[in-house]
Design a protein around this motif. Structure first.
Motif, PDB file in Angstrom:
ATOM      1  N   HIS A  72       0.835  -1.206   0.000  1.00 16.60           N
ATOM      2  CA  HIS A  72       0.000   0.000   0.000  1.00 16.60           C
ATOM      3  C   HIS A  72       0.867   1.254   0.000  1.00 16.60           C
ATOM      4  CE1 HIS A  72       0.158   0.691   4.495  1.00 16.60           C
ATOM      5  NE2 HIS A  72       0.200  -0.621   4.560  1.00 16.60           N
TER       6      HIS A  72
ATOM      7  N   ASP B 142       5.919   0.971   6.919  1.00 15.52           N
ATOM      8  CA  ASP B 142       4.489   0.660   6.741  1.00 15.52           C
ATOM      9  C   ASP B 142       3.860   1.635   5.768  1.00 15.52           C
ATOM     10  OD1 ASP B 142       1.903  -0.222   7.042  1.00 15.52           O
ATOM     11  OD2 ASP B 142       1.649   0.516   9.073  1.00 15.52           O
TER      12      ASP B 142
ATOM     13  N   GLU C 103      -5.271   1.332   2.438  1.00 16.59           N
ATOM     14  CA  GLU C 103      -5.136   0.250   3.431  1.00 16.59           C
ATOM     15  C   GLU C 103      -5.321   0.772   4.837  1.00 16.59           C
ATOM     16  OE1 GLU C 103      -3.417  -2.707   6.162  1.00 16.59           O
ATOM     17  OE2 GLU C 103      -2.886  -0.602   5.963  1.00 16.59           O
ATOM     18  N   GLU C 104      -4.769   1.951   5.099  1.00 15.55           N
ATOM     19  CA  GLU C 104      -4.826   2.498   6.457  1.00 15.55           C
ATOM     20  C   GLU C 104      -6.177   3.095   6.789  1.00 15.55           C
ATOM     21  OE1 GLU C 104      -2.581   1.710   8.400  1.00 15.55           O
ATOM     22  OE2 GLU C 104      -0.611   1.740   7.458  1.00 15.55           O
TER      23      GLU C 104
ATOM     24  N   ASP D 253       4.210  -6.399   4.414  1.00 19.46           N
ATOM     25  CA  ASP D 253       3.577  -5.301   5.163  1.00 19.46           C
ATOM     26  C   ASP D 253       3.511  -5.690   6.637  1.00 19.46           C
ATOM     27  OD1 ASP D 253       2.227  -2.954   5.703  1.00 19.46           O
ATOM     28  OD2 ASP D 253       0.265  -3.709   5.069  1.00 19.46           O
ATOM     29  N   SER D 254       4.583  -6.350   7.098  1.00 14.67           N
ATOM     30  CA  SER D 254       4.597  -6.821   8.489  1.00 14.67           C
ATOM     31  C   SER D 254       6.057  -6.896   8.927  1.00 14.67           C
ATOM     32  CB  SER D 254       3.893  -8.171   8.598  1.00 14.67           C
ATOM     33  OG  SER D 254       4.472  -9.113   7.722  1.00 14.67           O
TER      34      SER D 254
ATOM     35  N   LEU E  17     -10.608  -6.522  12.316  1.00 12.77           N
ATOM     36  CA  LEU E  17     -10.800  -5.258  13.004  1.00 12.77           C
ATOM     37  C   LEU E  17     -12.237  -4.796  12.833  1.00 12.77           C
ATOM     38  CD1 LEU E  17      -9.201  -2.809  14.316  1.00 12.77           C
ATOM     39  CD2 LEU E  17      -9.171  -1.848  12.036  1.00 12.77           C
TER      40      LEU E  17
ATOM     41  N   ARG F 245     -10.025  -5.632  17.881  1.00  6.11           N
ATOM     42  CA  ARG F 245      -9.236  -6.548  17.038  1.00  6.11           C
ATOM     43  C   ARG F 245      -9.862  -7.924  17.156  1.00  6.11           C
ATOM     44  NH1 ARG F 245      -5.473  -3.941  13.586  1.00  6.11           N
ATOM     45  NH2 ARG F 245      -5.077  -1.964  14.648  1.00  6.11           N
TER      46      ARG F 245
ATOM     47  N   HIS G  35     -15.265   1.151   9.948  1.00  7.30           N
ATOM     48  CA  HIS G  35     -14.917   0.122   8.969  1.00  7.30           C
ATOM     49  C   HIS G  35     -14.583  -1.176   9.657  1.00  7.30           C
ATOM     50  CE1 HIS G  35     -10.666   0.657   9.799  1.00  7.30           C
ATOM     51  NE2 HIS G  35     -10.722   1.933   9.473  1.00  7.30           N
TER      52      HIS G  35
ATOM     53  N   GLU H 243       0.110 -12.451  13.869  1.00  9.35           N
ATOM     54  CA  GLU H 243       0.360 -11.049  14.216  1.00  9.35           C
ATOM     55  C   GLU H 243      -0.947 -10.412  14.668  1.00  9.35           C
ATOM     56  OE1 GLU H 243       1.916  -8.437  14.754  1.00  9.35           O
ATOM     57  OE2 GLU H 243       4.010  -8.792  14.205  1.00  9.35           O
TER      58      GLU H 243
ATOM     59  N   GLY I 141      -1.755  -7.181  13.957  1.00  8.80           N
ATOM     60  CA  GLY I 141      -2.183  -6.166  13.004  1.00  8.80           C
ATOM     61  C   GLY I 141      -3.172  -6.749  11.992  1.00  8.80           C
ATOM     62  N   SER I 142      -3.728  -5.861  11.185  1.00  7.08           N
ATOM     63  CA  SER I 142      -4.708  -6.273  10.176  1.00  7.08           C
ATOM     64  C   SER I 142      -4.276  -5.749   8.812  1.00  7.08           C
ATOM     65  CB  SER I 142      -6.086  -5.675  10.498  1.00  7.08           C
ATOM     66  OG  SER I 142      -6.416  -5.877  11.850  1.00  7.08           O
ATOM     67  N   ILE I 143      -4.522  -6.532   7.795  1.00  7.99           N
ATOM     68  CA  ILE I 143      -4.347  -6.063   6.411  1.00  7.99           C
ATOM     69  C   ILE I 143      -5.639  -6.489   5.720  1.00  7.99           C
ATOM     70  CG2 ILE I 143      -2.894  -6.099   4.352  1.00  7.99           C
ATOM     71  CD1 ILE I 143      -0.596  -7.187   6.126  1.00  7.99           C
ATOM     72  N   PRO I 144      -6.608  -5.557   5.649  1.00 10.44           N
ATOM     73  CA  PRO I 144      -7.975  -5.957   5.303  1.00 10.44           C
ATOM     74  C   PRO I 144      -8.095  -6.829   4.044  1.00 10.44           C
ATOM     75  CG  PRO I 144      -7.952  -3.671   5.994  1.00 10.44           C
ATOM     76  CD  PRO I 144      -6.513  -4.124   5.954  1.00 10.44           C
TER      77      PRO I 144
ATOM     78  N   LEU J 249       5.684   1.672  13.812  1.00 10.36           N
ATOM     79  CA  LEU J 249       4.631   1.962  12.841  1.00 10.36           C
ATOM     80  C   LEU J 249       3.435   2.577  13.564  1.00 10.36           C
ATOM     81  CD1 LEU J 249       3.366  -1.516  11.551  1.00 10.36           C
ATOM     82  CD2 LEU J 249       5.502  -1.231  12.741  1.00 10.36           C
ATOM     83  N   HIS J 250       2.832   3.526  12.924  1.00  2.00           N
ATOM     84  CA  HIS J 250       1.704   4.327  13.433  1.00  2.00           C
ATOM     85  C   HIS J 250       2.141   5.281  14.557  1.00  2.00           C
ATOM     86  CE1 HIS J 250      -1.611   1.356  11.860  1.00  2.00           C
ATOM     87  NE2 HIS J 250      -0.557   1.395  11.065  1.00  2.00           N
TER      88      HIS J 250
HETATM   89  N1  BES Z   1       1.199  -3.041   8.180  1.00  2.00           N
HETATM   90  C1  BES Z   1       0.069  -2.955   9.021  1.00  2.00           C
HETATM   91  C2  BES Z   1      -0.444  -4.267   9.551  1.00  2.00           C
HETATM   92  C3  BES Z   1       0.523  -5.061  10.376  1.00  2.00           C
HETATM   93  C4  BES Z   1       1.245  -4.448  11.370  1.00  2.00           C
HETATM   94  C5  BES Z   1       0.680  -6.394  10.144  1.00  2.00           C
HETATM   95  C6  BES Z   1       2.156  -5.185  12.107  1.00  2.00           C
HETATM   96  C7  BES Z   1       1.545  -7.131  10.901  1.00  2.00           C
HETATM   97  C8  BES Z   1       2.304  -6.512  11.870  1.00  2.00           C
HETATM   98  C9  BES Z   1      -1.061  -2.302   8.262  1.00  2.00           C
HETATM   99  O1  BES Z   1      -0.667  -1.290   7.393  1.00  2.00           O
HETATM  100  C10 BES Z   1      -1.990  -1.665   9.254  1.00  2.00           C
HETATM  101  O2  BES Z   1      -1.582  -0.978  10.134  1.00  2.00           O
HETATM  102  N2  BES Z   1      -3.240  -1.913   9.062  1.00  2.00           N
HETATM  103  C11 BES Z   1      -4.275  -1.312   9.815  1.00  2.00           C
HETATM  104  C12 BES Z   1      -5.545  -1.692   9.148  1.00  2.00           C
HETATM  105  C13 BES Z   1      -6.756  -0.975   9.619  1.00  2.00           C
HETATM  106  C14 BES Z   1      -6.647   0.507   9.536  1.00  2.00           C
HETATM  107  C15 BES Z   1      -7.969  -1.476   8.884  1.00  2.00           C
HETATM  108  C16 BES Z   1      -4.208  -1.788  11.255  1.00  2.00           C
HETATM  109  O3  BES Z   1      -3.902  -2.953  11.535  1.00  2.00           O
HETATM  110  O4  BES Z   1      -4.470  -0.958  12.141  1.00  2.00           O
END
Ligand code: BES
Ligand code: ZN
Length: 460
Positions: free
Chosen positions: A89, A122, A156-157, A184-185, A202, A333, A367, A401, A403-406, A431-432
């Motif tokens: 993304h 990310d 994606e975000e 992406d992880s 999520l 989550r 979402h 993991e 996190g989410s990757i929809p 990240l974030h």
């Molecule tokens: N790259 C992350 C997801 C991730 C983080 C996977 C760490 C594995 C380890 C991705 O870009 C992300 O942050 N996704 C969001 C999706 C959401 C906004 C629907 C998330 O997980 O908050």
């Protein structure tokens, strides 16, 4: 079978500083998808990806959607070979709190081995490593050992709705492939690569509590009128038992698939140390669901967390006011087999049921994304693992993991192929958070890993 990549690896050695400069240009584009103020920049960023795909030698198309466009590129010159679909993304998270950044988040800064910028890991750095690997092979050999398709999205975000609609409508036509490769992880830790087989889902909600028709004097009216901020605090306090860490929404756990014994045993054997984990986060104690370890909580148990909270006076000093409104953003989550729509409904019903009298409560679902567990068997998964071993000197560990990757769940459902979640980042990439970084050595090793994967997949 011996698989040779030394020609391309030598080219990478020569060209890597150019790749890094191009990554910096990519990172300079503030492609924050969740904030409409950045719309032009997000669109400009899609153009940058297309331009990079073009110069790599892919046939490209900027695919328009209801939302941000998809950057698509392909090279299909090896008809009897498998096709890999690379996903990434080009959008990034907002930068706030901006005052905690050491530099402008959109002016990538090298600090030793670390490249600090929003989106560094990310996902611009990782997605770009995939593309540069293909570019390097094409530049060196004029052809690839397998067919490749790239789809890089810009939402994606912020929930990934545009790509979701595209993948479903496409139904595995244009996106047909033998495996999807997602970078992406993160790796499990320094020097220890990982192949993910699970991501959380999520469900993101917003609660708005409304009271009187204006902010009121808290002395004149306090005690006689319900306070929306108090009411919101009450609602939030009902969501989770602070002793046991259990979420108290009725039905929330009904579809949660228990951890398998092999997972619990395997994760217990991983080199995770709670003391180091706490130290890295500046904590002296951990907190979570009773009966589960840190890795189990993070990877396989559902959660409910406030992500944002606002109401009333927040300036300097004191203002005696009874706020007219209070709001919160809350994300849950999810793990297999919880369903986002159902969880949204259970959440809304519960919030309405526990809301105190004297206020009205609006609950909105922002979402959702389904949780996933993917199969990591077969020759292409083997190729991905061997490629990681080639570069890091160690076989990847198979982990989940939090996190989410929809789109990953949709890929698995629609394309029915293995999804290879080959992360290149590190757990401390922030990240974030402010000062997000990607280790430059990981950018280069990520490129090398994908080159090895291409060569190994060509022989698989
Ligand atoms: N790259 C992350 C997801 C991730 C983080 C996977 C760490 C594995 C380890 C991705 O870009 C992300 O942050 N996704 C969001 C999706 C959401 C906004 C629907 C998330 O997980 O908050
Ligand atoms: Zn990401």
């Amino acid at each position: 079978m011996a698989v040779e990549s030394s020609d391309v690896l030598a080219r990478i050695e020569r060209d890597k500083s150019t790749y890094l400069e191009e990554l910096k240009d990519y990172l300079r584009i503030p492609s924050v998808s969740t904030d409409p103020a950045y719309e032009k920049e997000v669109l400009r960023c899609a153009g940058y990806v297309i331009q990079q795909m073009d110069s790599a030698g892919l046939t490209t198309e900027l695919i328009e959607t209801e939302g941000y466009p998809l950057a698509y590129g392909e090279w299909l010159g090896a008809p009897d070979k498998p096709t890999l679909l690379f996903y990434g993304h080009y959008d990034v998270q907002p930068v706030d709190p901006i005052e905690l950044w050491r530099h402008d988040p959109f002016e990538p800064t090298e600090e030793g081995d670390e490249l600090v910028a929003r989106g560094a890991t990310d996902d611009k750095g990782q997605s770009f490593a995939q593309l540069k690997a293909v570019a390097a092979v094409l530049a060196e050999r004029g052809r690839l050992p397998v067919n490749v398709k790239f789809i890089v999205e810009g939402e994606e975000e912020s929930g990934g709705e545009a790509i979701e609609a595209f993948v479903r409508a496409d139904g595995g036509g244009r996106l047909a492939c033998e495996a999807v490769v997602v970078s992406d992880s993160s790796m499990f830790g320094p020097g220890q690569p990982s192949l993910l087989y699970g991501l959380k889902g999520l469900q993101y909600m917003e609660i708005k509590v409304v009271g009187p028709n204006r902010d009121l004097h808290s002395g004149t009216f306090g005690g006689a009128v319900a306070n929306p901020a108090n009411a919101l605090a009450h609602i939030i306090a009902q969501l989770r038992d602070s002793e046991t860490g259990k979420i108290l929404i009725p039905g929330f756990y009904d579809k949660v698939r228990p951890l398998e014994d092999w997972e619990r045993e395997g994760w217990a054997a991983l080199p995770h140390d709670d003391v180091e984990y706490m130290a890295e986060l500046g904590l002296s104690e951990l907190s979570g669901e009773q009966g589960y370890t840190t890795l189990e909580r993070a990877w396989a148990r559902p959660t409910c967390d406030v992500n944002g909270l606002w109401s009333g006076y927040q300036g300097a000093g004191a203002k005696t006011v009874l706020p007219a409104e209070a709001s919160a953003k809350v994300s849950m989550r999810l793990v297999p087999d919880q369903e986002p729509e159902e969880i949204a409904r259970l959440f809304s019903d519960f919030v309405q049921a526990v809301a105190p009298p004297g206020v009205t409560v609006e609950v909105e679902a922002i979402h959702g994304a389904g949780p996933v567990l993917v199969e990591i068997d077969g020759p292409l998964a083997e190729a991905a693992m061997a490629a990681q071993e080639d570069v890091w000197g160690k076989l990847p560990v198979k982990i989940r993991e939090g996190g989410s990757i929809p789109i990953v769940g949709t890929f698995a459902e629609v394309l029915e192929v293995p999804i290879l979640l080959v992360g290149m980042g590190l757990p401390d990439d922030r990240l974030h958070s402010p000062n997000e970084k990607f280790n430059i050595s990981h950018f280069y090793n990520g490129i090398r890993t994908i080159v090895r994967l291409l060569d190994r997949a060509g022989q698989a």
